[in-house]
Design an enzyme around this catalytic site. Structure first.
Site, PDB file in Angstrom:
ATOM      1  N   LYS A   1     -16.375  -0.994  22.780  1.00  0.00           N
ATOM      2  CA  LYS A   1     -16.550   0.311  22.149  1.00  0.00           C
ATOM      3  C   LYS A   1     -16.443   1.386  23.221  1.00  0.00           C
ATOM      4  O   LYS A   1     -16.753   1.149  24.393  1.00  0.00           O
ATOM      5  CB  LYS A   1     -17.932   0.429  21.472  1.00  0.00           C
ATOM      6  CG  LYS A   1     -18.194  -0.595  20.395  1.00  0.00           C
ATOM      7  CD  LYS A   1     -19.565  -0.428  19.780  1.00  0.00           C
ATOM      8  CE  LYS A   1     -19.589   0.676  18.752  1.00  0.00           C
ATOM      9  NZ  LYS A   1     -20.862   0.694  17.971  1.00  0.00           N
TER      10      LYS A   1
ATOM     11  N   ASP B   1     -22.677  -9.143  15.481  1.00  0.00           N
ATOM     12  CA  ASP B   1     -22.775  -8.118  14.441  1.00  0.00           C
ATOM     13  C   ASP B   1     -21.744  -8.453  13.370  1.00  0.00           C
ATOM     14  O   ASP B   1     -20.556  -8.578  13.666  1.00  0.00           O
ATOM     15  CB  ASP B   1     -22.490  -6.739  15.047  1.00  0.00           C
ATOM     16  CG  ASP B   1     -22.684  -5.600  14.058  1.00  0.00           C
ATOM     17  OD1 ASP B   1     -23.265  -5.836  12.984  1.00  0.00           O
ATOM     18  OD2 ASP B   1     -22.249  -4.484  14.367  1.00  0.00           O
ATOM     19  N   ALA B   2     -22.181  -8.618  12.136  1.00  0.00           N
ATOM     20  CA  ALA B   2     -21.244  -8.944  11.056  1.00  0.00           C
ATOM     21  C   ALA B   2     -20.207  -7.837  10.896  1.00  0.00           C
ATOM     22  O   ALA B   2     -20.476  -6.663  11.155  1.00  0.00           O
ATOM     23  CB  ALA B   2     -22.003  -9.152   9.745  1.00  0.00           C
TER      24      ALA B   2
ATOM     25  N   GLU C   1     -10.459  -7.119   0.807  1.00  0.00           N
ATOM     26  CA  GLU C   1     -11.619  -6.901   1.666  1.00  0.00           C
ATOM     27  C   GLU C   1     -11.916  -8.168   2.469  1.00  0.00           C
ATOM     28  O   GLU C   1     -11.762  -9.277   1.959  1.00  0.00           O
ATOM     29  CB  GLU C   1     -12.859  -6.558   0.826  1.00  0.00           C
ATOM     30  CG  GLU C   1     -12.641  -5.471  -0.219  1.00  0.00           C
ATOM     31  CD  GLU C   1     -12.476  -4.096   0.377  1.00  0.00           C
ATOM     32  OE1 GLU C   1     -12.804  -3.922   1.568  1.00  0.00           O
ATOM     33  OE2 GLU C   1     -12.018  -3.188  -0.341  1.00  0.00           O
TER      34      GLU C   1
ATOM     35  N   ASP D   1     -15.765  -5.183  12.771  1.00  0.00           N
ATOM     36  CA  ASP D   1     -15.215  -4.420  11.646  1.00  0.00           C
ATOM     37  C   ASP D   1     -13.694  -4.295  11.756  1.00  0.00           C
ATOM     38  O   ASP D   1     -12.982  -4.347  10.746  1.00  0.00           O
ATOM     39  CB  ASP D   1     -15.841  -3.024  11.589  1.00  0.00           C
ATOM     40  CG  ASP D   1     -17.323  -3.056  11.257  1.00  0.00           C
ATOM     41  OD1 ASP D   1     -17.756  -4.005  10.574  1.00  0.00           O
ATOM     42  OD2 ASP D   1     -18.047  -2.144  11.697  1.00  0.00           O
ATOM     43  N   LYS D   2     -13.195  -4.142  12.979  1.00  0.00           N
ATOM     44  CA  LYS D   2     -11.751  -4.014  13.165  1.00  0.00           C
ATOM     45  C   LYS D   2     -11.036  -5.349  12.970  1.00  0.00           C
ATOM     46  O   LYS D   2      -9.893  -5.382  12.506  1.00  0.00           O
ATOM     47  CB  LYS D   2     -11.458  -3.438  14.547  1.00  0.00           C
ATOM     48  CG  LYS D   2     -11.629  -1.941  14.602  1.00  0.00           C
ATOM     49  CD  LYS D   2     -10.521  -1.264  13.832  1.00  0.00           C
ATOM     50  CE  LYS D   2     -11.029  -0.086  13.040  1.00  0.00           C
ATOM     51  NZ  LYS D   2     -10.109   0.330  11.992  1.00  0.00           N
TER      52      LYS D   2
ATOM     53  N   LYS E   1      -2.859   3.254  -3.828  1.00  0.00           N
ATOM     54  CA  LYS E   1      -4.225   3.748  -3.677  1.00  0.00           C
ATOM     55  C   LYS E   1      -4.188   5.045  -2.868  1.00  0.00           C
ATOM     56  O   LYS E   1      -3.889   5.036  -1.677  1.00  0.00           O
ATOM     57  CB  LYS E   1      -5.104   2.736  -2.962  1.00  0.00           C
ATOM     58  CG  LYS E   1      -5.646   1.616  -3.837  1.00  0.00           C
ATOM     59  CD  LYS E   1      -4.607   0.606  -4.193  1.00  0.00           C
ATOM     60  CE  LYS E   1      -5.218  -0.592  -4.915  1.00  0.00           C
ATOM     61  NZ  LYS E   1      -4.159  -1.488  -5.413  1.00  0.00           N
TER      62      LYS E   1
ATOM     63  N   HIS F   1     -13.626  -5.664  17.874  1.00  0.00           N
ATOM     64  CA  HIS F   1     -14.854  -5.286  17.170  1.00  0.00           C
ATOM     65  C   HIS F   1     -14.859  -5.966  15.801  1.00  0.00           C
ATOM     66  O   HIS F   1     -13.817  -6.059  15.146  1.00  0.00           O
ATOM     67  CB  HIS F   1     -14.905  -3.768  17.017  1.00  0.00           C
ATOM     68  CG  HIS F   1     -16.190  -3.266  16.435  1.00  0.00           C
ATOM     69  ND1 HIS F   1     -16.447  -3.317  15.086  1.00  0.00           N
ATOM     70  CD2 HIS F   1     -17.291  -2.711  17.013  1.00  0.00           C
ATOM     71  CE1 HIS F   1     -17.640  -2.802  14.853  1.00  0.00           C
ATOM     72  NE2 HIS F   1     -18.183  -2.430  16.015  1.00  0.00           N
TER      73      HIS F   1
ATOM     74  N   ASP G   1      -6.505   6.783  -1.773  1.00  0.00           N
ATOM     75  CA  ASP G   1      -7.424   6.777  -0.634  1.00  0.00           C
ATOM     76  C   ASP G   1      -6.639   6.685   0.671  1.00  0.00           C
ATOM     77  O   ASP G   1      -6.983   7.331   1.662  1.00  0.00           O
ATOM     78  CB  ASP G   1      -8.364   5.558  -0.702  1.00  0.00           C
ATOM     79  CG  ASP G   1      -9.595   5.819  -1.530  1.00  0.00           C
ATOM     80  OD1 ASP G   1      -9.842   6.985  -1.873  1.00  0.00           O
ATOM     81  OD2 ASP G   1     -10.313   4.857  -1.835  1.00  0.00           O
TER      82      ASP G   1
ATOM     83  N   GLU H   1      -8.635  -7.911  -4.934  1.00  0.00           N
ATOM     84  CA  GLU H   1      -7.731  -8.043  -6.074  1.00  0.00           C
ATOM     85  C   GLU H   1      -6.279  -7.971  -5.619  1.00  0.00           C
ATOM     86  O   GLU H   1      -5.925  -7.095  -4.823  1.00  0.00           O
ATOM     87  CB  GLU H   1      -7.976  -6.922  -7.094  1.00  0.00           C
ATOM     88  CG  GLU H   1      -9.400  -6.858  -7.633  1.00  0.00           C
ATOM     89  CD  GLU H   1     -10.352  -6.134  -6.710  1.00  0.00           C
ATOM     90  OE1 GLU H   1     -11.419  -6.705  -6.406  1.00  0.00           O
ATOM     91  OE2 GLU H   1     -10.017  -5.027  -6.271  1.00  0.00           O
TER      92      GLU H   1
ATOM     93  N   PHE I   1     -23.724  -7.487  27.778  1.00  0.00           N
ATOM     94  CA  PHE I   1     -22.990  -7.531  26.508  1.00  0.00           C
ATOM     95  C   PHE I   1     -22.125  -8.792  26.491  1.00  0.00           C
ATOM     96  O   PHE I   1     -20.914  -8.721  26.522  1.00  0.00           O
ATOM     97  CB  PHE I   1     -22.152  -6.266  26.349  1.00  0.00           C
ATOM     98  CG  PHE I   1     -21.440  -6.107  25.023  1.00  0.00           C
ATOM     99  CD1 PHE I   1     -21.772  -6.874  23.917  1.00  0.00           C
ATOM    100  CD2 PHE I   1     -20.431  -5.160  24.886  1.00  0.00           C
ATOM    101  CE1 PHE I   1     -21.111  -6.719  22.702  1.00  0.00           C
ATOM    102  CE2 PHE I   1     -19.761  -4.989  23.691  1.00  0.00           C
ATOM    103  CZ  PHE I   1     -20.099  -5.765  22.598  1.00  0.00           C
TER     104      PHE I   1
ATOM    105  N   ARG J   1     -15.348  -0.124   7.394  1.00  0.00           N
ATOM    106  CA  ARG J   1     -16.619   0.412   7.871  1.00  0.00           C
ATOM    107  C   ARG J   1     -16.454   1.306   9.101  1.00  0.00           C
ATOM    108  O   ARG J   1     -17.427   1.726   9.708  1.00  0.00           O
ATOM    109  CB  ARG J   1     -17.583  -0.741   8.163  1.00  0.00           C
ATOM    110  CG  ARG J   1     -19.044  -0.345   8.057  1.00  0.00           C
ATOM    111  CD  ARG J   1     -19.975  -1.500   7.813  1.00  0.00           C
ATOM    112  NE  ARG J   1     -19.840  -2.580   8.772  1.00  0.00           N
ATOM    113  CZ  ARG J   1     -20.604  -3.678   8.748  1.00  0.00           C
ATOM    114  NH1 ARG J   1     -21.535  -3.819   7.813  1.00  0.00           N
ATOM    115  NH2 ARG J   1     -20.435  -4.629   9.639  1.00  0.00           N
ATOM    116  N   LYS J   2     -15.224   1.608   9.477  1.00  0.00           N
ATOM    117  CA  LYS J   2     -14.989   2.472  10.634  1.00  0.00           C
ATOM    118  C   LYS J   2     -14.061   3.616  10.248  1.00  0.00           C
ATOM    119  O   LYS J   2     -13.070   3.902  10.903  1.00  0.00           O
ATOM    120  CB  LYS J   2     -14.397   1.657  11.786  1.00  0.00           C
ATOM    121  CG  LYS J   2     -15.441   0.786  12.479  1.00  0.00           C
ATOM    122  CD  LYS J   2     -16.420   1.605  13.293  1.00  0.00           C
ATOM    123  CE  LYS J   2     -17.538   0.774  13.904  1.00  0.00           C
ATOM    124  NZ  LYS J   2     -18.580   0.400  12.928  1.00  0.00           N
TER     125      LYS J   2
ATOM    126  N   LYS K   1      -5.460  -1.764   1.443  1.00  0.00           N
ATOM    127  CA  LYS K   1      -5.058  -1.086   0.209  1.00  0.00           C
ATOM    128  C   LYS K   1      -3.571  -0.758   0.243  1.00  0.00           C
ATOM    129  O   LYS K   1      -3.081  -0.178   1.210  1.00  0.00           O
ATOM    130  CB  LYS K   1      -5.849   0.216   0.031  1.00  0.00           C
ATOM    131  CG  LYS K   1      -7.343   0.000  -0.138  1.00  0.00           C
ATOM    132  CD  LYS K   1      -8.091   1.323  -0.247  1.00  0.00           C
ATOM    133  CE  LYS K   1      -9.588   1.097  -0.393  1.00  0.00           C
ATOM    134  NZ  LYS K   1     -10.341   2.374  -0.444  1.00  0.00           N
TER     135      LYS K   1
END
Length: 388
Positions: free
Chosen positions: A171, A245-246, A44, A18-19, A276, A16, A278, A57, A237, A251-252, A272
């Site tokens: 998916k 899809d960019a 990123e 995003d992955k 961090k 995918h 997060d 960074e 598909f 984003r997941k 990260k």
């Protein structure tokens, strides 16, 4: 009487878009930590058609060949054919990484306010959640665990050549019927699998139901004659990955955690380093919640940890057991404070996070997989002792 309801979670395959981005970001992080365990990384990745762009960074003594790392990840996933729209050999890789802000770095390194001198502060403010429940052996919610298992098997079949027309993007989605907190049956399964042109929908549907879904989900005992299957519901598909899809790192976040069961603080993980919170505090919150459930102190448990940037301890700790705890939640929180070191430095030390362990987390979820240190249940006895 227990309420009946349906709950749905999804997963996405390693191909995918995003992955793909999550994996490139974490591969860069791992390479930094492999060479310099004190690396501070916020990386990123953006993917679109035949372009990979990496930004963010770094504060590290490591040298990382960003181009090669990105190409290695794409090759490992299976983006090795120009017909897929992304080919690891020919894709463009743009490097926009720069050094970390000194304002952030001084707080993390304990060089900020005088009252926190010498103590590692949190890399940002925010709240992080961890969750555990007794629905599966992994102490994870069933819908997201079963969705992940479908995607893991899809990738295995593709890479083993068992289904030669599978392509990297995919998916899944699993809807489970509950009575109270107990899964009683699988109501609906959705799988969208990228494929080569020229494959009939009948063959796609039959292959995915008989060779993928049933072998993975029948052992749960929750499939029945009324379970509904939606396979490639658009009918075709072929165009997938970053062409269709960019993609973007982070984003997941619901796929990465508990499939929407339990709350989420909003922070993404991949790219990260463990300074961090997060990332590291979300891992610690899962570690705490899982040990509470494994200790039979509750059937379900959600832990919240909250931090302020530069402050070397959590500003709050909360436990929610949804009415399933055997002792008051206040007592569980007091036990947590004694058993677990939730300072940013304590989390890193407890879970040994300054290691190149992050690339495997970037697909199929960060939780419910026994190889990760935050999945240990080695604090059960200590919790029981404190509760007594």
């Amino acid at each position: 009487m227990d309420r009946k309801y349906l709950f749905t979670s999804e997963s996405v395959g390693e191909g995918h878009p995003d992955k793909l981005c999550d994996q490139i970001s974490d591969a860069i992080l791992d390479e930094c930590l492999r060479q310099d365990k004190e690396s501070h990384v916020a990386c990123e990745t953006f993917a679109c058609q035949s372009l990979i762009m990496v930004g963010g960074e770094l504060n590290t003594n490591a040298y990382v060949d960003i181009q090669q790392v990105a190409r290695d990840v794409a090759q490992k996933i299976g983006y090795s054919n120009p017909d897929y729209g992304l080919d690891y050999k020919s894709m463009a890789v743009t490097n926009m990484i720069h050094s970390q802000s000194q304002d952030i770095n001084q707080g993390v390194m304990g060089e900020g306010l005088e009252k926190f001198k010498g103590q590692q502060g949190a890399g940002d403010q925010g709240m992080m959640f961890g969750f555990a429940c007794k629905e599966t052996p992994e102490l994870m919610p069933a819908p997201v665990m079963y969705s992940h298992k479908l995607m893991i098997e899809s990738a295995r079949m593709r890479k083993a050549g068992e289904v030669k027309w599978f392509r990297p993007d995919s998916k899944s989605q699993v809807t489970i019927e509950y009575e109270g907190h107990r899964p009683v049956r699988i109501d609906t399964v959705v799988v969208s699998q990228q494929h080569d042109p020229g494959i009939s929908h009948e063959e796609i549907e039959s292959t995915i139901i008989e060779k993928l879904i049933k072998p993975v989900l029948e052992p749960t005992g929750l499939l029945d004659s009324n379970t509904k299957f939606h396979i490639n519901p658009t009918g075709q598909f072929c165009i997938g990955g970053p062409v269709g899809d960019a993609g973007l790192t982070g984003r997941k976040i619901i796929v990465d955690t508990y499939g929407g069961m339990g709350r989420h603080g909003g922070g993404a993980f991949s790219g990260k380093d463990p300074s961090k919170v997060d990332r590291s505090a979300a891992y610690m919150a899962r570690y705490i919640a899982k040990n509470i459930v494994a200790a039979d102190l509750a059937e379900r448990c959600e832990i919240q940890l909250a931090y302020a940037i530069g402050v070397p301890y959590p500003v709050s700790i909360m436990a929610e057991t949804f009415g399933t705890s055997v002792v008051p939640e206040e007592k569980i929180v007091e036990a947590v404070k004694k058993v677990f070191d939730c300072t940013p430095a304590g989390i890193i030390s407890t879970l040994d996070l300054k290691r190149p362990i992050y690339l495997p987390t970037a697909s199929y979820g960060h939780f419910g997989r026994p190889d990760f240190p935050w999945e240990q249940t080695n604090k059960v006895d200590a919790l029981k002792k404190e509760i007594k």
